[in-house]
Design an enzyme around this catalytic site. Structure first.
Site, PDB file in Angstrom:
ATOM      1  N   ASP A  29       0.864  -1.176   0.000  1.00  0.00           N
ATOM      2  CA  ASP A  29       0.000   0.000   0.000  1.00  0.00           C
ATOM      3  C   ASP A  29       0.911   1.241   0.000  1.00  0.00           C
ATOM      4  O   ASP A  29       1.792   1.348   0.856  1.00  0.00           O
ATOM      5  CB  ASP A  29      -0.850  -0.049   1.283  1.00  0.00           C
ATOM      6  CG  ASP A  29      -1.794   1.147   1.395  1.00  0.00           C
ATOM      7  OD1 ASP A  29      -1.643   2.118   0.634  1.00  0.00           O
ATOM      8  OD2 ASP A  29      -2.673   1.094   2.278  1.00  0.00           O
ATOM      9  N   GLU A  79      30.044   5.393   6.258  1.00  0.00           N
ATOM     10  CA  GLU A  79      29.986   3.948   6.505  1.00  0.00           C
ATOM     11  C   GLU A  79      29.791   3.214   5.176  1.00  0.00           C
ATOM     12  O   GLU A  79      29.433   2.048   5.158  1.00  0.00           O
ATOM     13  CB  GLU A  79      28.908   3.589   7.523  1.00  0.00           C
ATOM     14  CG  GLU A  79      27.511   4.030   7.173  1.00  0.00           C
ATOM     15  CD  GLU A  79      26.483   3.534   8.179  1.00  0.00           C
ATOM     16  OE1 GLU A  79      26.468   2.322   8.448  1.00  0.00           O
ATOM     17  OE2 GLU A  79      25.702   4.364   8.681  1.00  0.00           O
ATOM     18  N   CYS A 111      26.194   5.748  11.472  1.00  0.00           N
ATOM     19  CA  CYS A 111      25.710   7.086  11.090  1.00  0.00           C
ATOM     20  C   CYS A 111      26.185   8.177  12.043  1.00  0.00           C
ATOM     21  O   CYS A 111      25.850   9.344  11.855  1.00  0.00           O
ATOM     22  CB  CYS A 111      24.185   7.104  11.049  1.00  0.00           C
ATOM     23  SG  CYS A 111      23.490   5.854   9.987  1.00  0.00           S
ATOM     24  N   THR A 152      14.136   2.484   2.704  1.00  0.00           N
ATOM     25  CA  THR A 152      14.835   3.551   3.450  1.00  0.00           C
ATOM     26  C   THR A 152      16.263   3.732   2.925  1.00  0.00           C
ATOM     27  O   THR A 152      17.162   4.040   3.679  1.00  0.00           O
ATOM     28  CB  THR A 152      14.844   3.276   4.977  1.00  0.00           C
ATOM     29  OG1 THR A 152      15.581   2.072   5.230  1.00  0.00           O
ATOM     30  CG2 THR A 152      13.451   3.125   5.532  1.00  0.00           C
ATOM     31  N   SER A 201      16.289  -2.070  15.902  1.00  0.00           N
ATOM     32  CA  SER A 201      17.089  -0.853  15.708  1.00  0.00           C
ATOM     33  C   SER A 201      16.265   0.391  16.026  1.00  0.00           C
ATOM     34  O   SER A 201      16.777   1.361  16.595  1.00  0.00           O
ATOM     35  CB  SER A 201      17.655  -0.787  14.286  1.00  0.00           C
ATOM     36  OG  SER A 201      16.657  -0.460  13.334  1.00  0.00           O
ATOM     37  N   HIS A 233      18.726  12.413  13.982  1.00  0.00           N
ATOM     38  CA  HIS A 233      19.183  11.534  12.904  1.00  0.00           C
ATOM     39  C   HIS A 233      17.932  11.012  12.202  1.00  0.00           C
ATOM     40  O   HIS A 233      16.946  10.658  12.854  1.00  0.00           O
ATOM     41  CB  HIS A 233      20.011  10.367  13.477  1.00  0.00           C
ATOM     42  CG  HIS A 233      20.279   9.299  12.468  1.00  0.00           C
ATOM     43  ND1 HIS A 233      20.829   9.573  11.243  1.00  0.00           N
ATOM     44  CD2 HIS A 233      20.027   7.960  12.475  1.00  0.00           C
ATOM     45  CE1 HIS A 233      20.921   8.450  10.542  1.00  0.00           C
ATOM     46  NE2 HIS A 233      20.445   7.458  11.270  1.00  0.00           N
ATOM     47  N   LYS A 242       8.609   9.926  15.968  1.00  0.00           N
ATOM     48  CA  LYS A 242       8.400   9.199  17.234  1.00  0.00           C
ATOM     49  C   LYS A 242       9.365   9.735  18.290  1.00  0.00           C
ATOM     50  O   LYS A 242       9.006   9.866  19.463  1.00  0.00           O
ATOM     51  CB  LYS A 242       8.634   7.702  17.032  1.00  0.00           C
ATOM     52  CG  LYS A 242       7.538   7.038  16.227  1.00  0.00           C
ATOM     53  CD  LYS A 242       7.765   5.539  16.153  1.00  0.00           C
ATOM     54  CE  LYS A 242       6.712   4.894  15.264  1.00  0.00           C
ATOM     55  NZ  LYS A 242       6.831   3.461  15.174  1.00  0.00           N
ATOM     56  N   ASN A 276      17.507   7.946   3.370  1.00  0.00           N
ATOM     57  CA  ASN A 276      18.561   7.939   4.392  1.00  0.00           C
ATOM     58  C   ASN A 276      19.910   8.225   3.739  1.00  0.00           C
ATOM     59  O   ASN A 276      20.240   7.639   2.707  1.00  0.00           O
ATOM     60  CB  ASN A 276      18.598   6.563   5.078  1.00  0.00           C
ATOM     61  CG  ASN A 276      19.416   6.577   6.366  1.00  0.00           C
ATOM     62  OD1 ASN A 276      20.004   7.597   6.741  1.00  0.00           O
ATOM     63  ND2 ASN A 276      19.440   5.461   7.059  1.00  0.00           N
ATOM     64  N   SER A 309      24.246   3.183  14.548  1.00  0.00           N
ATOM     65  CA  SER A 309      23.990   1.818  15.010  1.00  0.00           C
ATOM     66  C   SER A 309      25.247   1.193  15.569  1.00  0.00           C
ATOM     67  O   SER A 309      26.365   1.574  15.218  1.00  0.00           O
ATOM     68  CB  SER A 309      23.479   0.962  13.844  1.00  0.00           C
ATOM     69  OG  SER A 309      22.187   1.383  13.506  1.00  0.00           O
TER      70      SER A 309
HETATM   71  N1  CAA Z   1      -0.777   2.818   5.824  1.00  0.00           N
HETATM   72  C1  CAA Z   1      -0.176   3.576   6.761  1.00  0.00           C
HETATM   73  N2  CAA Z   1       0.818   3.095   7.561  1.00  0.00           N
HETATM   74  C2  CAA Z   1       1.234   1.819   7.372  1.00  0.00           C
HETATM   75  C3  CAA Z   1       0.629   0.980   6.419  1.00  0.00           C
HETATM   76  C4  CAA Z   1      -0.421   1.528   5.619  1.00  0.00           C
HETATM   77  N3  CAA Z   1      -1.027   0.797   4.670  1.00  0.00           N
HETATM   78  N4  CAA Z   1       1.248  -0.214   6.471  1.00  0.00           N
HETATM   79  C5  CAA Z   1       2.212  -0.139   7.446  1.00  0.00           C
HETATM   80  N5  CAA Z   1       2.193   1.092   7.982  1.00  0.00           N
HETATM   81  C6  CAA Z   1       3.062   1.633   9.036  1.00  0.00           C
HETATM   82  C7  CAA Z   1       3.303   0.654  10.164  1.00  0.00           C
HETATM   83  O1  CAA Z   1       2.245   0.679  11.120  1.00  0.00           O
HETATM   84  C8  CAA Z   1       4.606   1.209  10.724  1.00  0.00           C
HETATM   85  O2  CAA Z   1       4.354   2.374  11.472  1.00  0.00           O
HETATM   86  P1  CAA Z   1       4.535   2.346  13.076  1.00  0.00           P
HETATM   87  O3  CAA Z   1       5.964   2.001  13.314  1.00  0.00           O
HETATM   88  O4  CAA Z   1       4.184   3.722  13.483  1.00  0.00           O
HETATM   89  O5  CAA Z   1       3.595   1.287  13.579  1.00  0.00           O
HETATM   90  C9  CAA Z   1       5.349   1.683   9.464  1.00  0.00           C
HETATM   91  O6  CAA Z   1       4.347   1.822   8.446  1.00  0.00           O
HETATM   92  C10 CAA Z   1       6.384   0.711   8.964  1.00  0.00           C
HETATM   93  O7  CAA Z   1       5.776  -0.519   8.865  1.00  0.00           O
HETATM   94  P2  CAA Z   1       6.547  -1.859   9.248  1.00  0.00           P
HETATM   95  O8  CAA Z   1       7.183  -1.717  10.581  1.00  0.00           O
HETATM   96  O9  CAA Z   1       5.654  -3.002   9.011  1.00  0.00           O
HETATM   97  O10 CAA Z   1       7.659  -1.760   8.079  1.00  0.00           O
HETATM   98  P3  CAA Z   1       8.818  -2.678   7.644  1.00  0.00           P
HETATM   99  O11 CAA Z   1       8.662  -4.094   8.020  1.00  0.00           O
HETATM  100  O12 CAA Z   1       8.948  -2.357   6.194  1.00  0.00           O
HETATM  101  O13 CAA Z   1      10.096  -2.153   8.425  1.00  0.00           O
HETATM  102  C11 CAA Z   1      11.877  -0.727   9.039  1.00  0.00           C
HETATM  103  C12 CAA Z   1      10.388  -0.805   8.651  1.00  0.00           C
HETATM  104  C13 CAA Z   1      12.159  -1.696  10.180  1.00  0.00           C
HETATM  105  C14 CAA Z   1      12.204   0.657   9.473  1.00  0.00           C
HETATM  106  C15 CAA Z   1      12.700  -1.112   7.782  1.00  0.00           C
HETATM  107  O14 CAA Z   1      12.471  -0.148   6.782  1.00  0.00           O
HETATM  108  C16 CAA Z   1      14.181  -1.196   8.054  1.00  0.00           C
HETATM  109  O15 CAA Z   1      14.689  -2.228   8.492  1.00  0.00           O
HETATM  110  N6  CAA Z   1      14.944  -0.089   7.763  1.00  0.00           N
HETATM  111  C17 CAA Z   1      16.369  -0.059   7.979  1.00  0.00           C
HETATM  112  C18 CAA Z   1      16.767   0.068   9.438  1.00  0.00           C
HETATM  113  C19 CAA Z   1      16.501   1.444  10.014  1.00  0.00           C
HETATM  114  O16 CAA Z   1      16.370   2.429   9.314  1.00  0.00           O
HETATM  115  N7  CAA Z   1      16.482   1.520  11.362  1.00  0.00           N
HETATM  116  C20 CAA Z   1      16.338   2.788  12.030  1.00  0.00           C
HETATM  117  C21 CAA Z   1      17.076   2.797  13.358  1.00  0.00           C
HETATM  118  S1  CAA Z   1      18.803   2.393  13.079  1.00  0.00           S
HETATM  119  C22 CAA Z   1      19.469   3.872  12.556  1.00  0.00           C
HETATM  120  O17 CAA Z   1      18.924   4.914  12.763  1.00  0.00           O
HETATM  121  C23 CAA Z   1      20.775   3.852  11.830  1.00  0.00           C
HETATM  122  C24 CAA Z   1      20.509   3.948  10.378  1.00  0.00           C
HETATM  123  O18 CAA Z   1      20.476   5.038   9.828  1.00  0.00           O
HETATM  124  C25 CAA Z   1      20.295   2.718   9.618  1.00  0.00           C
END
Ligand code: CAA
Length: 390
Positions: A29, A79, A111, A152, A201, A233, A242, A276, A309
């Site tokens: 979606d 990185e 980062c 991302t 993370s 960040h 958040k 990112n 991280s």
């Molecule tokens: N409409 C609106 N919102 C929706 C939706 C829809 N149809 N479907 C899902 N969502 C929302 C979910 O509810 C969720 O929001 P909340 O967290 O507020 O509940 C959001 O969309 C993301 O959904 P998921 O958690 O299911 O998404 P995902 O499985 O694709 O994973 C992620 C998201 C874990 C961030 C993934 O993108 C990821 O692994 N990214 C890389 C790691 C990362 O960026 N980590 C951040 C912290 S680490 C860091 O900061 C260092 C760095 O730079 C990497």
């Protein structure tokens, strides 16, 4: 003597992937990306645009000939390094024509390391007040096709000139870092993409924010009321939102809370279009705030939350200098809109292209659009850079 950020430059790639196209191709979606992550588009770099060309382009946007004569240190925080031995800063020093008697190094901690680089630059200028230090935060965030992190990704560099009597942000001495040995995101030498415990993370990011900010307020006897804006960040803007909600002090008056929120919204505008950029993300947020906020004045204090991280976090602060607005651009969103859109198939081919080295370790590339600098070829395992139009 005040020391801090005198100028900020930015460069990203010339190609873009729209989140709605990625959502369609992956059967998601579109609102998962637009609302769930708060992302509109990701910058996609071709093989000829790497952390070196992007960083040199970001610096070229801001440096004068006088700066190039006075810079005596170039630090690249990254990185997504292209070499385990030679620092990216050495190539960039040459591309920019910086005077020879300079130190050029690369720093790493996911980062976070550009924050450490800023700190080192500040200490250096304290000892050598005529010096100027070029800090470059440069990364290409690549998770892989069809991975959870794919949405991302991104590419870009932020260049910051650090000197005494800075024109943008006077850095304060009060900083607080926190180190926590965790496996939330890491990339072993044998892997071109990171291993990620995604949800873990995000929880660690938020917990390091909360615990560092609580301790920071206690140690330095300060609170959110002392700040006009809080930059985060930005792995993706929703996580920063958040974080913003976590640090919000509900006892502040509504107008103060609203101003902080409006400034937060200004700080995520560029990330929403770029994705990112790891080390540069926090500083891209700062640039976005400064160039888009209508609620900032000289003398305002800004807090910044850096997260890498692994993990290292830091909260540091600064005061906006007189005339800070004169150092900034007002049309950056318009230039981002000029990037060439890619189909998902084109993105998959372009972003993950590897150099096809022949038996001598040499490779040539197709022509792609870049900024002022490009990776021209690889000759016997040596990367050859130059001006894009040569
Ligand atoms: N409409 C609106 N919102 C929706 C939706 C829809 N149809 N479907 C899902 N969502 C929302 C979910 O509810 C969720 O929001 P909340 O967290 O507020 O509940 C959001 O969309 C993301 O959904 P998921 O958690 O299911 O998404 P995902 O499985 O694709 O994973 C992620 C998201 C874990 C961030 C993934 O993108 C990821 O692994 N990214 C890389 C790691 C990362 O960026 N980590 C951040 C912290 S680490 C860091 O900061 C260092 C760095 O730079 C990497």
């Amino acid at each position: 003597m005040t020391i801090g950020i005198d100028k900020i430059g930015f460069a990203t790639s010339q190609y873009v992937l729209k989140m709605k196209d990625l959502a369609a191709a992956r059967g998601e979606d579109p609102e998962k990306f637009s609302k769930g992550l708060m992302l509109d588009a990701l910058s996609i770099a071709p093989i000829t645009d790497d952390i070196i060309t992007l960083a040199a382009s970001a610096a070229e946007e801001i440096l004068t000939d006088e700066d190039k004569e006075l810079i005596d240190m170039v630090i690249v925080a990254t990185e997504s390094s292209v070499d385990q031995s030679k620092a990216a800063a050495v190539y960039i020093h040459q591309l920019l024509g910086i005077q020879p008697f300079a130190r050029s190094i690369e720093m790493k901690e996911a980062c976070y390391s550009a924050t450490a680089a800023l700190n080192y630059a500040k200490l250096h200028v304290e000892k050598h007040p005529q010096s100027r230090v070029l800090v470059l935060a440069s990364d290409i965030a690549k998770y892989g096709i069809n991975t959870p992190g794919e949405s991302t990704q991104g590419a870009g560099s932020v260049a910051m000139l650090i000197k005494k009597d800075p024109n943008i942000l006077i850095l304060h001495d009060e900083t607080l870092a926190q180190t926590r040995d965790i496996m939330d995101f890491w990339r072993p030498n044998y892997s071109t993409t990171p291993y990620v415990n995604g949800i873990y993370s995000t929880k660690q990011y938020l917990d390091l924010l909360k615990t560092t900010w609580t301790e920071y307020q206690k140690r330095f006897e300060t609170s959110l009321a002392d700040f006009a804006a809080f930059c985060f960040h930005l792995p993706f803007p929703k996580l920063a939102l958040k974080g913003f909600n976590k640090i919000m002090d509900k006892t502040l008056s509504s107008p103060v809370q609203e101003k902080l929120r409006a400034n937060f919204e200004a700080s995520i505008l560029y990330s929403q279009q770029i994705g990112n950029i790891y080390t540069g993300s926090l500083f891209l947020g700062l640039l976005s705030l400064l160039e888009n906020s209508r609620h900032l004045s000289a003398g305002d204090n800004i807090a910044l939350f850096s997260y890498g991280s692994g993990a290292v976090a830091e909260i540091f602060t600064g005061t906006l200098a007189e005339g800070f607005k004169e150092q900034l651009l007002s049309n950056r969103l318009e230039s981002l809109a000029q990037r060439s859109p890619l189909s998902v198939a084109e993105y998959e081919k372009m972003f993950f292209e590897e150099a096809a080295l022949d038996e001598s370790g040499s490779a040539s590339f197709d022509h792609y659009k870049t900024g002022p600098f490009a990776l021209k070829k690889i000759t016997e395992h040596q990367r050859i850079y130059g001006e894009a139009n040569d």
